[in-house]
Structures are given as C-alpha cells and as structure tokens.
Design a protein around this motif. Structure first.
Motif, mmCIF file in Angstrom:
data_model
loop_
_atom_site.group_PDB
_atom_site.id
_atom_site.type_symbol
_atom_site.label_atom_id
_atom_site.label_comp_id
_atom_site.label_asym_id
_atom_site.label_seq_id
_atom_site.Cartn_x
_atom_site.Cartn_y
_atom_site.Cartn_z
ATOM 1 N N VAL A 2 -3.685 -11.891 18.965
ATOM 2 C CA VAL A 2 -2.695 -12.535 18.464
ATOM 3 C C VAL A 2 -3.048 -14.022 19.150
ATOM 4 O O VAL A 2 -3.880 -14.256 19.920
ATOM 5 N N ASP A 3 -2.483 -15.066 18.321
ATOM 6 C CA ASP A 3 -2.581 -16.471 18.604
ATOM 7 C C ASP A 3 -2.074 -16.737 19.967
ATOM 8 O O ASP A 3 -1.074 -16.720 20.423
ATOM 9 N N ARG A 36 -1.000 -25.141 15.617
ATOM 10 C CA ARG A 36 -2.194 -25.083 15.291
ATOM 11 C C ARG A 36 -3.164 -26.262 14.975
ATOM 12 O O ARG A 36 -4.226 -26.621 15.186
ATOM 13 N N GLU A 50 -9.083 -19.036 13.777
ATOM 14 C CA GLU A 50 -8.482 -17.803 13.437
ATOM 15 C C GLU A 50 -7.929 -17.821 12.123
ATOM 16 O O GLU A 50 -6.730 -17.920 11.760
ATOM 17 N N ARG A 52 -7.707 -16.181 9.336
ATOM 18 C CA ARG A 52 -6.530 -15.130 8.797
ATOM 19 C C ARG A 52 -5.310 -15.290 9.384
ATOM 20 O O ARG A 52 -4.287 -15.206 8.569
ATOM 21 N N TRP A 53 -5.157 -15.629 10.444
ATOM 22 C CA TRP A 53 -3.855 -15.942 11.055
ATOM 23 C C TRP A 53 -3.135 -17.272 10.393
ATOM 24 O O TRP A 53 -1.926 -17.227 9.909
ATOM 25 N N ASP A 54 -3.931 -18.391 10.314
ATOM 26 C CA ASP A 54 -3.457 -19.465 9.766
ATOM 27 C C ASP A 54 -3.320 -19.195 8.266
ATOM 28 O O ASP A 54 -2.194 -19.963 7.874
ATOM 29 N N MET A 122 5.878 -9.881 9.750
ATOM 30 C CA MET A 122 5.880 -11.112 10.300
ATOM 31 C C MET A 122 7.247 -11.208 10.734
ATOM 32 O O MET A 122 7.529 -11.882 11.807
#
Length: 130
Positions: A2-3, A36, A50, A52-54, A122
């Motif tokens: 997790v970010d 971010r 990260e 994939r999260w972006d 999400m």
C-alpha cells in the motif's frame, strides 16, 4: 504494498481532526494521485516507484468520471517509461485488475479500464480510510 502516502494522509487527518478527509472515493483517489505527482517533483521518482498503484488510481478516477483512457495515456499516468508501464499493464490484466478493449473509432488504439471487481475494491479501500 500500500502506498505510504495513504498512511501519511491518515496520520495528518488524525493530528488535525478539523481537516476533513474527502468522503467521496473519487476525491480520495484524486488527492492520492495529486500527492504522488507532487512527491515526484521533489524526490527522485525511483525512490517511490509504484506504477501499478498510479495506473489503478488513474483508471479509477477515469471510471468515476465516465472517461475512457487509452493505453498510451495509462502509460503516461504511471510516470514510468512506456515499456515499463506496458509490462505493468500486462500483469494487471492477468490479475484481473484491468481490461483492454478496442477503441470504438480508431483501430490503431486500445483503451484500458479498471475492472468492476477492482473498482469495488477501490471503493471499499477508500471507505475504510474515510
């Protein structure tokens, strides 16, 4: 993973309860995505990479706004080299987080979107954070 920005944002809200964490999931996603990008202006991108999260944040926001995202735009949104972003998109597709489809008017272009199950996750994540 997790970010860490998620935890930082929660910590800042707990320290200052008068500042309200955005209640709507799309506002949470927008805030995380903006944070971010701001962080990447001050630090080397590779320190916190990260992609994939972006990509997931970008696609979630687009889905909530009713917009379509091309594969090229998703790669730009990942803030990594194009080939790296494509590799992550492939992995995300294999894991059921995103789906690709042909562009309705341009056969040379593909669109990418978050899957319904990933969008639900999400929403649940952002509800847990609120």
């Amino acid at each position: 993973m997790v970010d860490t920005g998620v935890f930082e944002a929660i910590r800042s809200v707990k320290k200052n309860p008068s500042s309200a964490w955005p209640a709507a999931p799309i506002e949470v996603a927008r805030t995380l995505y903006r944070n971010r990008r701001a962080r990447n202006r001050h630090f080397d991108d590779s320190l916190f990479a990260e992609p994939r999260w972006d990509i997931l944040l970008d696609l979630f926001i687009a889905e909530e706004e009713g917009r379509s995202i091309s594969v090229s735009s998703a790669c730009i949104g990942a803030a990594v080299p194009h080939a790296t972003a494509l590799r992550h998109l492939g992995m995300m597709q294999r894991n059921g987080l995103i789906e690709r489809r042909a562009h309705p008017r341009d056969a040379r272009c593909q669109q990418v979107r978050i899957t319904a199950s990933a969008a639900t996750s999400m929403h649940e994540l952002f509800a847990d954070l609120a």
